[in-house]
Design a protein around this motif. Structure first.
Motif, PDB file in Angstrom:
ATOM      1  N   LEU A  32       0.824  -1.206   0.000  1.00 38.87           N
ATOM      2  CA  LEU A  32       0.000   0.000   0.000  1.00 38.87           C
ATOM      3  C   LEU A  32       0.860   1.258   0.000  1.00 38.87           C
ATOM      4  O   LEU A  32       0.495   2.277  -0.601  1.00 38.87           O
ATOM      5  CB  LEU A  32      -0.952   0.003   1.197  1.00 38.87           C
ATOM      6  N   GLY A  33       2.006   1.194   0.687  1.00 39.58           N
ATOM      7  CA  GLY A  33       2.920   2.327   0.672  1.00 39.58           C
ATOM      8  C   GLY A  33       3.437   2.590  -0.733  1.00 39.58           C
ATOM      9  O   GLY A  33       3.531   3.741  -1.177  1.00 39.58           O
ATOM     10  N   ARG A  34       3.750   1.520  -1.452  1.00 44.69           N
ATOM     11  CA  ARG A  34       4.223   1.685  -2.837  1.00 44.69           C
ATOM     12  C   ARG A  34       3.110   2.220  -3.738  1.00 44.69           C
ATOM     13  O   ARG A  34       3.357   3.010  -4.643  1.00 44.69           O
ATOM     14  CB  ARG A  34       4.749   0.347  -3.367  1.00 44.69           C
ATOM     15  N   LEU A  35       1.862   1.783  -3.474  1.00 42.59           N
ATOM     16  CA  LEU A  35       0.734   2.313  -4.235  1.00 42.59           C
ATOM     17  C   LEU A  35       0.586   3.816  -3.988  1.00 42.59           C
ATOM     18  O   LEU A  35       0.351   4.591  -4.930  1.00 42.59           O
ATOM     19  CB  LEU A  35      -0.559   1.590  -3.837  1.00 42.59           C
ATOM     20  N   GLY A  36       0.755   4.225  -2.722  1.00 45.46           N
ATOM     21  CA  GLY A  36       0.674   5.639  -2.401  1.00 45.46           C
ATOM     22  C   GLY A  36       1.781   6.444  -3.061  1.00 45.46           C
ATOM     23  O   GLY A  36       1.540   7.540  -3.581  1.00 45.46           O
ATOM     24  N   ARG A 303       7.425  10.500   1.483  1.00 48.29           N
ATOM     25  CA  ARG A 303       7.657   9.620   2.631  1.00 48.29           C
ATOM     26  C   ARG A 303       6.430   9.586   3.541  1.00 48.29           C
ATOM     27  O   ARG A 303       6.066   8.531   4.068  1.00 48.29           O
ATOM     28  CB  ARG A 303       8.881  10.095   3.413  1.00 48.29           C
ATOM     29  N   ALA A 304       5.800  10.754   3.727  1.00 50.01           N
ATOM     30  CA  ALA A 304       4.618  10.812   4.579  1.00 50.01           C
ATOM     31  C   ALA A 304       3.471   9.999   3.987  1.00 50.01           C
ATOM     32  O   ALA A 304       2.740   9.307   4.703  1.00 50.01           O
ATOM     33  CB  ALA A 304       4.190  12.268   4.779  1.00 50.01           C
ATOM     34  N   VAL A 305       3.308  10.067   2.667  1.00 48.40           N
ATOM     35  CA  VAL A 305       2.266   9.282   2.011  1.00 48.40           C
ATOM     36  C   VAL A 305       2.548   7.791   2.167  1.00 48.40           C
ATOM     37  O   VAL A 305       1.640   6.996   2.455  1.00 48.40           O
ATOM     38  CB  VAL A 305       2.159   9.663   0.515  1.00 48.40           C
ATOM     39  N   ALA A 306       3.815   7.396   1.976  1.00 54.17           N
ATOM     40  CA  ALA A 306       4.170   5.978   2.113  1.00 54.17           C
ATOM     41  C   ALA A 306       3.856   5.489   3.511  1.00 54.17           C
ATOM     42  O   ALA A 306       3.271   4.403   3.694  1.00 54.17           O
ATOM     43  CB  ALA A 306       5.646   5.780   1.792  1.00 54.17           C
ATOM     44  N   GLU A 307       4.239   6.264   4.527  1.00 50.98           N
ATOM     45  CA  GLU A 307       3.976   5.861   5.907  1.00 50.98           C
ATOM     46  C   GLU A 307       2.482   5.811   6.182  1.00 50.98           C
ATOM     47  O   GLU A 307       1.982   4.872   6.818  1.00 50.98           O
ATOM     48  CB  GLU A 307       4.639   6.847   6.874  1.00 50.98           C
TER      49      GLU A 307
END
Length: 735
Positions: A32-36, A303-307
């Protein structure tokens, strides 16, 4: 013994935030982090893709009100549905879906002026291609004993859904034929649904207008920023436009109830707010913890989106899956209306979920620190974790039994009235007094007797029709039976129409129908509009335990797979029953016993509408599990990082309590507005769902569930070895 807990500082980032001792900043994001990250880096592609979906499907959305149907409230395969289908084929459309035209005069219907009105009504109905033949009034059958009321029967030449649309078109022109001393009203099941759909649609629109200012105010207060508060509306509009257009397209394949769109609107708004709150709050926390300057789609925002997606995104995905699983159980009820309503909500949830996992992270990545633009003055210093909910968590940890017992006692007390809850299908009183169907219904009762609007249709082989007619006429509960009429097409069927002694909504009618079915020959079938309601009620009563069991079982399995903790998964699932039971207990007090009826402006029927338990249970459970997932996912995340039950419980409240509280506030505001307007069923929906959300958020998720985490300690998160080998490995920590 439990490990000593680390204090959760209100201004501290979540335990997995960069720089907080969580996963390293250069750790590879999860799926999901990679999708973000992909959505953020391909902002234009995501935006264009969603514009194509929304514009392409949204182009059909304006047709949703006319394309969707109002019928489908039937028990597929029941005797009554078979009778209706045979009557449509072999008796010139003289079925339960036929339209009755009631002409009531202050003088005999043989008067030339009255005859002129009857002729005009006949010609008007006969000109509609959805009407087969129009039967003129017959003495001793459809002309009242006093000779002042006549009924024309416009036979059904189309499906029940199309007959509702025919009623939409005909009831106005027919009513316009009324003159001084002569009134004309269309009535019957098709007109009833036409009037009810209009009253329900007007009530929904009025309620939405009333709820929007409150919703927007709560959103601004919850997000603290006008820009952030607009993000749930982005998800809602995308989900609504796409789902409305999809429902229109699907309606060309099979009938879809107009209620599907009504409920889809509610869930799209509610879940859009929930999911946006959860992701935006987490994104803000990650941005502040990162502490770097922001530009357009800068690395800090990425980075914030991934987290955010690796943590809150997983919770949102699990929540959406739980909602879909809960609603899918309604498909076990073989009724077109129920299946299409559940399908409509599921469609809206899918679109909102897809927008949350792709469009929202793309927008957040592009906004970066500007998500806080146009902030309220006091929000600039608001910490990621709520000090108030952190303090509340500490208090619950110190005094679990005191607060847990109070919450449990309140829920049990409110749920106790469920024991005497009665259900039945809605009566004619759910319609406004000036509605065509109700006015015609009343005129028929006054002229022909209380049971006349619920005339039974009995189909039997012609060779035994005389015998069956004689037995029907002597059956207790039957006021009169018409001579058997053989089908003109030589099909071998004959129809006997019987007038009960009681109103169609009377519980005694069920006993009469049961007696007829038990005593008449096996190849004889009993139907009619009132019997279709009885058969549907019987089906719902039969299927409710199955739906409840399946919903709970699937909900538990989903929580178990996500949390890998059988004890807390079971407790979280069981806790949802408390708020559901309490909501139905309140519903019994209000709608069955009439407490508060004057304040809410309705006349109690003495029962709760029969479709409420099975459908509302699935909806309530879906919402309750939504909050359960948010809270327990946050608790699991903290437990994974610290291994400490106290940090898990207090940290979950500190970081998720405000989201649950704000989201519940919006839902309660939306649902309770339905209790203030419109016919009775929307009032039931508003009270039941609003009460359930209020109690679930206030007493279950923010009191009872944290107390259960406190009392079970490490055992709440224990995974047996054999189960550990079977379950998928899902973590809620970033990295």
């Amino acid at each position: 013994m439990n490990r000593p807990a680390e204090a959760v500082r209100p201004d501290a980032p979540p335990p997995d935030a960069p720089g907080s001792g969580g996963a390293p900043e250069n750790g590879r994001p999860g799926p999901l982090g990679r999708l973000g990250v992909w959505s953020t880096r391909h902002f234009k592609a995501v935006l264009v893709g969603w514009l194509i979906v929304v514009i392409g499907l949204g182009a059909f959305a304006p047709k949703v009100t006319s394309a969707l149907s109002g019928a489908g409230w039937q028990a597929d395969g029941s005797q009554s549905v078979q009778v209706r289908e045979l009557a449509e084929q072999h008796f010139a459309g003289n079925a339960s879906s036929a339209i009755q035209i009631v002409v009531a005069a202050d003088r005999p219907v043989t008067d030339p002026a009255v005859q002129k009105v009857i002729t005009e009504a006949h010609d008007l109905a006969a000109a509609d291609p959805r009407v087969s033949t129009v039967l003129t009034p017959q003495p001793g059958a459809t002309i009242s004993p006093d000779g002042r009321t006549a009924v024309l029967l416009a036979g059904a030449a189309a499906s029940p859904d199309d007959m509702v649309r025919a009623a939409d078109d005909l009831k106005g022109p027919l009513g316009a034929l009324s003159t001084d001393g002569v009134s004309v009203h269309a009535t019957g099941a098709s007109v009833l649904w036409s009037d009810f759909n209009k009253a329900n649609h007007d009530a929904m629109m009025k309620s939405e207008v009333m709820s929007w200012p409150v919703t927007l105010a709560i959103l601004v207060l919850a997000f603290g920023s006008l820009v952030a508060a607009g993000l749930p509306l982005l998800l809602t509009m995308a989900g609504l436009a796409a789902s409305a257009g999809s429902l229109v397209l699907i309606s060309h394949l099979f009938p879809v109830s107009v209620w599907a769109m009504n409920f889809a609107m509610m869930f799209a708004l509610a879940l859009g707010i929930d999911y946006a709150l959860f992701l935006v709050m987490r994104f803000r926390a990650a941005r502040r913890a990162d502490g770097r300057s922001a530009g357009r789609a800068d690395e800090g925002a990425v980075r914030a989106v991934a987290e955010t997606m690796d943590t809150a995104g997983k919770a949102v995905l699990l929540s959406g899956a739980t909602v879909l699983v809960s609603l899918s159980a309604v498909m076990l009820v073989p009724s077109p209306a129920f299946r299409s309503m559940a399908g409509g909500i599921m469609l809206a949830v899918l679109f909102v979920l897809a927008a949350t996992l792709t469009l929202l992270p793309a927008v957040l990545g592009r906004l970066g620190h500007r998500v806080d633009a146009l902030s309220l003055p006091w929000t600039k210093s608001t910490p990621p974790a709520s000090p108030r909910f952190a303090a509340w968590g500490e208090r619950l940890w110190k005094h679990p039994l005191r607060y847990g017992a109070l919450a449990l006692a309140a829920l049990i007390a409110l749920a106790a009235p469920v024991i005497g809850l009665r259900t039945a299908m809605p009566s004619i009183t759910v319609l406004p007094e000036d509605a065509s169907a109700r006015a015609g219904y009343t005129a028929v009762q006054q002229a022909f007797g209380p049971g006349a609007p619920g005339t039974l249709q009995i189909l039997t082989p012609t060779d035994r029709a005389a015998e069956v007619a004689a037995r029907v006429a002597t059956t207790p509960g039957i006021a009169a039976a018409m001579p058997a009429q053989a089908a003109a097409d030589g099909s071998g069927w004959s129809m006997i129409q019987a007038v009960p002694t009681v109103d169609p909504s009377s519980p005694d009618l069920s006993g009469t129908v049961h007696t007829l079915r038990a005593e008449l020959p096996a190849d004889t079938m009993v139907g009619g509009a009132a019997v279709e309601n009885l058969d549907l009620q019987h089906l719902l009563t039969e299927k409710t335990p199955l739906v409840i069991g399946v919903v709970m079982a699937l909900g538990f399995l989903l929580l178990l797979a996500a949390l890998r903790a059988p004890l807390i998964a079971a407790l979280g699932t069981a806790a949802s029953l408390l708020s559901t039971g309490a909501a139905f207990g309140v519903a019994r007090l209000v709608f069955q016993d009439g407490h508060g009826a004057g304040l809410l402006g309705f006349t109690p029927q003495g029962f709760l509408d029969g479709w409420a338990p099975v459908f509302f249970f699935a909806m309530i459970f879906a919402i309750a599990m939504d909050y359960t997932v948010f809270l327990l996912a946050s608790a699991k995340e903290h437990y994974e990082r610290t291994g400490d039950p106290k940090a898990a419980m207090t940290g979950a409240l500190a970081h998720s309590g405000r989201v649950v509280f704000a989201a519940a506030g919006v839902m309660v505001a939306v649902f309770f507005t339905f209790a203030l307007s419109g016919p009775l069923p929307p009032k039931e929906m508003g009270i039941v769902l609003g009460t359930a959300v209020l109690l679930d958020a206030a007493l279950v998720r923010l009191v009872l569930l944290p107390v259960l985490l406190r009392l079970t300690g490490h055992a709440a998160w224990h995974t047996p070895r054999w189960l550990d080998r079977v379950l998928p490995r899902i973590t809620f920590s970033h990295g």
